[in-house]
Design an enzyme around this catalytic site. Sequence first.
Site, PDB file in Angstrom:
ATOM      1  N   ASN A   1     120.153   2.177  83.725  1.00  0.00           N
ATOM      2  CA  ASN A   1     119.832   0.753  83.833  1.00  0.00           C
ATOM      3  C   ASN A   1     119.345   0.498  85.254  1.00  0.00           C
ATOM      4  O   ASN A   1     120.141   0.491  86.181  1.00  0.00           O
ATOM      5  CB  ASN A   1     121.088  -0.076  83.532  1.00  0.00           C
ATOM      6  CG  ASN A   1     120.883  -1.557  83.792  1.00  0.00           C
ATOM      7  OD1 ASN A   1     119.754  -2.019  83.934  1.00  0.00           O
ATOM      8  ND2 ASN A   1     121.979  -2.300  83.858  1.00  0.00           N
TER       9      ASN A   1
ATOM     10  N   LYS B   1     118.145  -2.203  86.399  1.00  0.00           N
ATOM     11  CA  LYS B   1     118.332  -3.597  86.821  1.00  0.00           C
ATOM     12  C   LYS B   1     117.044  -4.127  87.460  1.00  0.00           C
ATOM     13  O   LYS B   1     115.963  -3.770  87.027  1.00  0.00           O
ATOM     14  CB  LYS B   1     119.533  -3.724  87.764  1.00  0.00           C
ATOM     15  CG  LYS B   1     120.759  -2.998  87.228  1.00  0.00           C
ATOM     16  CD  LYS B   1     121.999  -3.307  88.010  1.00  0.00           C
ATOM     17  CE  LYS B   1     123.126  -2.408  87.530  1.00  0.00           C
ATOM     18  NZ  LYS B   1     124.418  -2.862  87.980  1.00  0.00           N
TER      19      LYS B   1
ATOM     20  N   HIS C   1     124.997  -7.463  79.126  1.00  0.00           N
ATOM     21  CA  HIS C   1     125.454  -6.874  80.397  1.00  0.00           C
ATOM     22  C   HIS C   1     126.230  -7.931  81.177  1.00  0.00           C
ATOM     23  O   HIS C   1     125.886  -9.111  81.154  1.00  0.00           O
ATOM     24  CB  HIS C   1     124.251  -6.378  81.199  1.00  0.00           C
ATOM     25  CG  HIS C   1     124.643  -5.538  82.364  1.00  0.00           C
ATOM     26  ND1 HIS C   1     125.159  -6.080  83.527  1.00  0.00           N
ATOM     27  CD2 HIS C   1     124.636  -4.204  82.552  1.00  0.00           C
ATOM     28  CE1 HIS C   1     125.436  -5.100  84.368  1.00  0.00           C
ATOM     29  NE2 HIS C   1     125.129  -3.945  83.802  1.00  0.00           N
TER      30      HIS C   1
ATOM     31  N   GLU D   1     126.257  -8.709  84.153  1.00  0.00           N
ATOM     32  CA  GLU D   1     125.459  -9.483  85.118  1.00  0.00           C
ATOM     33  C   GLU D   1     124.725 -10.619  84.415  1.00  0.00           C
ATOM     34  O   GLU D   1     124.531 -11.695  84.982  1.00  0.00           O
ATOM     35  CB  GLU D   1     124.498  -8.546  85.867  1.00  0.00           C
ATOM     36  CG  GLU D   1     125.272  -7.687  86.866  1.00  0.00           C
ATOM     37  CD  GLU D   1     124.627  -6.374  87.220  1.00  0.00           C
ATOM     38  OE1 GLU D   1     123.438  -6.155  86.875  1.00  0.00           O
ATOM     39  OE2 GLU D   1     125.318  -5.544  87.832  1.00  0.00           O
TER      40      GLU D   1
ATOM     41  N   GLU E   1     131.947  -1.391  80.035  1.00  0.00           N
ATOM     42  CA  GLU E   1     131.658  -1.480  81.468  1.00  0.00           C
ATOM     43  C   GLU E   1     132.621  -2.461  82.135  1.00  0.00           C
ATOM     44  O   GLU E   1     132.367  -3.672  82.138  1.00  0.00           O
ATOM     45  CB  GLU E   1     130.225  -1.972  81.677  1.00  0.00           C
ATOM     46  CG  GLU E   1     129.166  -1.061  81.094  1.00  0.00           C
ATOM     47  CD  GLU E   1     127.864  -1.194  81.858  1.00  0.00           C
ATOM     48  OE1 GLU E   1     127.361  -0.172  82.326  1.00  0.00           O
ATOM     49  OE2 GLU E   1     127.368  -2.325  82.015  1.00  0.00           O
TER      50      GLU E   1
ATOM     51  N   GLY F   1     128.893  -1.021  90.239  1.00  0.00           N
ATOM     52  CA  GLY F   1     128.313  -1.070  91.574  1.00  0.00           C
ATOM     53  C   GLY F   1     129.320  -1.075  92.711  1.00  0.00           C
ATOM     54  O   GLY F   1     128.959  -1.349  93.852  1.00  0.00           O
TER      55      GLY F   1
ATOM     56  N   SER G   1     129.918   2.766  87.996  1.00  0.00           N
ATOM     57  CA  SER G   1     130.047   3.734  89.096  1.00  0.00           C
ATOM     58  C   SER G   1     130.101   5.187  88.629  1.00  0.00           C
ATOM     59  O   SER G   1     130.793   6.016  89.229  1.00  0.00           O
ATOM     60  CB  SER G   1     131.254   3.390  89.969  1.00  0.00           C
ATOM     61  OG  SER G   1     131.059   2.124  90.593  1.00  0.00           O
TER      62      SER G   1
HETATM   63  C1  PEP Z   1     125.546  -1.029  85.158  1.00  0.00           C
HETATM   64  O1  PEP Z   1     125.218  -2.036  85.771  1.00  0.00           O
HETATM   65  O2  PEP Z   1     125.303  -0.936  83.943  1.00  0.00           O
HETATM   66  C2  PEP Z   1     126.222   0.016  85.899  1.00  0.00           C
HETATM   67  C3  PEP Z   1     126.985   0.825  85.240  1.00  0.00           C
HETATM   68  O3  PEP Z   1     126.027   0.042  87.271  1.00  0.00           O
HETATM   69  P1  PEP Z   1     126.586   1.142  88.300  1.00  0.00           P
HETATM   70  O4  PEP Z   1     126.428   2.502  87.652  1.00  0.00           O
HETATM   71  O5  PEP Z   1     125.724   1.003  89.500  1.00  0.00           O
HETATM   72  O6  PEP Z   1     128.008   0.834  88.539  1.00  0.00           O
END
Ligand code: PEP
Length: 248
Positions: free
Chosen positions: A9, A11, A93, A95, A163, A169, A208
């Site tokens: 992803n 983003k 998601h 976000e 998630e 992040g 992460s």
């Molecule tokens: C995400 O936003 O789907 C995600 C998993 O981000 P990150 O791997 O950067 O934590």
Amino acid sequence: MRRKLAAGNWKMNGTRASLAEIGRIAADHGGAACEIMICPPATLIAAAVTAAGDAPVRIGGQDCHARASGAHTGDIAAAQLADAGASHVILGHSERRADHGESDADVAAKVLAAWSAGLVAVVCLGETEAERDRGETLAVIGRQLAGSVPEGATTANLVVAYEPVWAIGTGRTPTLDQIAEVHDFLRAGLTSRLGPAADGVRLLYGGSVKPSNASEIFAVSNVDGALVGGASLKAEDFGQIIAALSAA
Ligand code: PEP
């Protein structure tokens, strides 16, 4: 048997210069044992399909509107993603839930739109840190699963990504036991809705994931791959995660 999926992803990151990363993934990992998908910004979807070439690297969107077309300035319809060459779309998601106030019902409506356009919906669920601290994780996940995945889900049209919001992040991840608890719970929840077909629905962990922790996460029960944010932006890192998943 579920085919493992390494999903990236991007983003709101990436310009045409970033397409070289997709070219490298396609060249170096096109023969991987797992499925590969990259969700770049919508501006890059068509070019990303071209960059992937003949390699089996799927390209996905990061959101779609619930309606098929109309007066929704700045939004993108599922059919437009498909027309650009996308095969998947990330929906719900955290976000988007946080930045755009998307509710479970909003996500479910978008999932139906995605299915109407022939896209696979990658539905994201996850608790906040406060919810985990209050011992509400499974209640939150159960509520999001029930509300965000509408009737009509199949092995072929649905992927679910767990998630935890606090892991995205941040460099922090749940313990392996905590990941297993949620993934086992998701499998059971899907089974009570879909019956034996739930066995075929891929469950991704996201938050992460990086080359240094991918292998241990991929060994967890009911983890069928990962949704990767930051570490999917560079072919070098994402390639190591793909390799770890292929070996799992
Ligand atoms: C995400 O936003 O789907 C995600 C998993 O981000 P990150 O791997 O950067 O934590």
